[in-house]
Write an enzyme that holds these catalytic residues in place. Structure first.
Site, PDB file in Angstrom:
ATOM      1  CE1 TYR A 155      -4.033   1.287  -0.441  1.00 39.72           C
ATOM      2  CE2 TYR A 155      -3.656   2.658   1.685  1.00 39.72           C
ATOM      3  CZ  TYR A 155      -4.571   2.299   0.559  1.00 39.72           C
ATOM      4  OH  TYR A 155      -5.635   3.068   0.465  1.00 39.72           O
ATOM      5  CE  LYS A 162      -7.277   6.191   0.382  1.00 35.55           C
ATOM      6  NZ  LYS A 162      -8.173   7.046  -0.295  1.00 35.55           N
TER       7      LYS A 162
HETATM    8  O1  0WD Z   1     -10.435  -1.525  -1.910  1.00 40.85           O
HETATM    9  C1  0WD Z   1     -10.711  -0.672  -2.349  1.00 40.85           C
HETATM   10  N1  0WD Z   1     -11.180  -0.622  -3.799  1.00 40.85           N
HETATM   11  C2  0WD Z   1     -10.848   0.665  -1.361  1.00 40.85           C
HETATM   12  C3  0WD Z   1     -10.870   1.972  -1.883  1.00 40.85           C
HETATM   13  C4  0WD Z   1     -10.519   0.322  -0.076  1.00 40.85           C
HETATM   14  C5  0WD Z   1     -10.672   1.595   0.688  1.00 40.85           C
HETATM   15  C6  0WD Z   1     -10.792   2.900   0.095  1.00 40.85           C
HETATM   16  N2  0WD Z   1     -10.772   2.972  -1.323  1.00 40.85           N
HETATM   17  C7  0WD Z   1     -10.850   4.388  -1.731  1.00 40.85           C
HETATM   18  C8  0WD Z   1      -9.879   4.585  -2.717  1.00 40.85           C
HETATM   19  O2  0WD Z   1      -8.519   4.856  -2.174  1.00 40.85           O
HETATM   20  C9  0WD Z   1     -10.562   5.849  -3.496  1.00 40.85           C
HETATM   21  O3  0WD Z   1     -10.146   6.875  -2.580  1.00 40.85           O
HETATM   22  O4  0WD Z   1     -12.195   4.658  -2.276  1.00 40.85           O
HETATM   23  C10 0WD Z   1     -11.924   5.453  -3.230  1.00 40.85           C
HETATM   24  C11 0WD Z   1     -12.629   5.193  -4.650  1.00 40.85           C
HETATM   25  O5  0WD Z   1     -11.891   4.149  -5.065  1.00 40.85           O
HETATM   26  P1  0WD Z   1     -12.428   2.939  -6.014  1.00 40.85           P
HETATM   27  O6  0WD Z   1     -13.988   2.967  -5.976  1.00 40.85           O
HETATM   28  O7  0WD Z   1     -11.840   1.828  -5.458  1.00 40.85           O
HETATM   29  O8  0WD Z   1     -11.642   3.176  -7.328  1.00 40.85           O
HETATM   30  P2  0WD Z   1     -11.936   3.470  -8.776  1.00 40.85           P
HETATM   31  O9  0WD Z   1     -13.259   2.997  -9.070  1.00 40.85           O
HETATM   32  O10 0WD Z   1     -11.016   3.196  -9.588  1.00 40.85           O
HETATM   33  O11 0WD Z   1     -12.249   4.935  -8.577  1.00 40.85           O
HETATM   34  C12 0WD Z   1     -11.226   5.835  -8.418  1.00 40.85           C
HETATM   35  C13 0WD Z   1     -11.260   7.166  -9.022  1.00 40.85           C
HETATM   36  C14 0WD Z   1     -10.610   7.271 -10.501  1.00 40.85           C
HETATM   37  O12 0WD Z   1     -10.573   6.329 -11.082  1.00 40.85           O
HETATM   38  P3  0WD Z   1      -9.389   5.369 -11.925  1.00 40.85           P
HETATM   39  O13 0WD Z   1      -9.217   4.163 -11.533  1.00 40.85           O
HETATM   40  O14 0WD Z   1      -9.731   5.740 -13.326  1.00 40.85           O
HETATM   41  O15 0WD Z   1      -7.973   6.314 -11.416  1.00 40.85           O
HETATM   42  O16 0WD Z   1     -10.774   8.233  -8.737  1.00 40.85           O
HETATM   43  C15 0WD Z   1     -10.716   9.269  -9.598  1.00 40.85           C
HETATM   44  C16 0WD Z   1     -11.042   8.434 -10.989  1.00 40.85           C
HETATM   45  O17 0WD Z   1     -12.421   8.666 -11.503  1.00 40.85           O
HETATM   46  N3  0WD Z   1      -9.639   9.981  -9.889  1.00 40.85           N
HETATM   47  C17 0WD Z   1      -9.493  11.158 -10.299  1.00 40.85           C
HETATM   48  N4  0WD Z   1     -10.655  12.105 -10.201  1.00 40.85           N
HETATM   49  C18 0WD Z   1     -10.385  13.468 -10.413  1.00 40.85           C
HETATM   50  N5  0WD Z   1      -9.073  13.882 -10.658  1.00 40.85           N
HETATM   51  C19 0WD Z   1      -8.389  11.797 -10.305  1.00 40.85           C
HETATM   52  C20 0WD Z   1      -7.951  13.049 -10.827  1.00 40.85           C
HETATM   53  N6  0WD Z   1      -6.940  13.586 -10.930  1.00 40.85           N
HETATM   54  N7  0WD Z   1      -7.493  10.727 -10.278  1.00 40.85           N
HETATM   55  C21 0WD Z   1      -8.279   9.486  -9.826  1.00 40.85           C
END
Ligand code: 0WD
Length: 254
Positions: A155, A162
């Site tokens: 991580y 975080k």
């Molecule tokens: O196990 C997990 N999936 C966990 C996720 C466990 C605990 C927390 N999280 C958190 C993540 O760290 C994040 O903060 O949940 C949040 C959402 O993540 P997610 O649903 O797991 O991931 P995803 O569906 O990929 O969404 C994250 C999105 C990005 O998607 P991608 O994969 O294309 O990077 O964050 C957005 C983007 O849509 N993002 C941004 N939005 C605006 N500006 C940017 C940016 N520069 N960079 C990423």
């Protein structure tokens, strides 16, 4: 009807139908909220638009949190649409995936800065804009992970980001509390999303959680979504500065 009837919220970070942000949007809509989505870049626009239609949500445009003017633009759009807003959900994080494997000590300065900017500072940048649209109070929620509290394999810089995000939840809660703006985070257990697929050995982490969490399973985006709906509702009006674990209890054993 529902615990969010009459409330309007902005959901940031929908990438596809596996995104935690999508689980939150579905739950909030089910509880009666009116929603708006942002998307990051043209490629995601095509994914986000049909999802938004499913929930009768507005799409308020491109937002890349590394470009402050795009944050201003989406909040201007929301202001024009609704005048004010009740909640914002921030589900945004990034690290170069080459640094989500191996040792933290090898983190580069460039990726450290970019990861902290996108995964931590962006929540503060959003709070600055949201405050202006919450004259009667409101609620901000972000997503964090247990790697902020304890070392977790792979991580790395994201754990440091975080930890900073969780600290910023407390500082933002203190600053915005007098305006009745509540600031909380959900610490979600591992879920297979696009972002998670960049983390080394993620399948093993899922299995480990399944075998060792008190509930002997992992969590779903629906479960995280329903907790977020509660947090932004008036049912949680006495809570701010809180980090709620939705992780099948893993934090008590890990
Ligand atoms: O196990 C997990 N999936 C966990 C996720 C466990 C605990 C927390 N999280 C958190 C993540 O760290 C994040 O903060 O949940 C949040 C959402 O993540 P997610 O649903 O797991 O991931 P995803 O569906 O990929 O969404 C994250 C999105 C990005 O998607 P991608 O994969 O294309 O990077 O964050 C957005 C983007 O849509 N993002 C941004 N939005 C605006 N500006 C940017 C940016 N520069 N960079 C990423």
């Amino acid at each position: 009807t529902g615990i969010l009837a009459g409330k309007r919220g902005l959901v940031m970070g929908v990438a596809n139908n596996r995104s935690i942000a999508w689980g939150i949007a579905q739950a909030a809509r089910q509880q009666g909220a009116e929603l708006a989505f942002t998307y990051q870049g043209e490629a995601l626009k095509k994914r986000v638009e049909p999802l938004a239609r499913e929930l009768d949500a507005h799409v308020v445009g491109h937002c890349d949190v590394t470009e402050g003017d795009t944050i201003d633009a989406v909040f201007e759009e929301v202001k024009g649409l609704w005048g004010s807003i009740d909640f914002v959900v921030h589900c945004i994080a990034f690290s170069d995936k080459d640094e989500l494997t191996g040792r933290y000590v090898d983190t580069s300065e460039g990726n450290f800065s970019k990861s902290l900017l996108i995964s931590c500072y962006s929540f503060t940048a959003i709070a600055q804009r949201a405050e202006k649209l919450m004259p009667d109070g409101g609620s901000l929620v972000t997503l964090t992970y247990y790697g902020a509290e304890k070392w977790m394999p792979h991580y790395n810089v994201m754990g440091v980001a975080k930890a900073a995000l969780e600290a910023s939840v407390r500082y933002l809660a203190a600053d915005l509390g007098p305006k009745n703006i509540r600031v909380n985070a959900i610490s979600a257990g591992p879920i297979k999303t696009l972002a998670a697929s960049g983390i080394g050995d993620f399948r093993y982490i899922l299995k480990w959680n399944e075998y060792n969490s008190p509930l002997r399973r992992t969590v779903t985006t629906e479960e995280v979504g329903e907790t977020a709906a509660y947090l932004v509702s008036d049912m949680a009006r006495g809570m701010t500065g809180e980090i709620l674990h939705v992780d099948a209890g893993y934090h008590v054993v890990g």
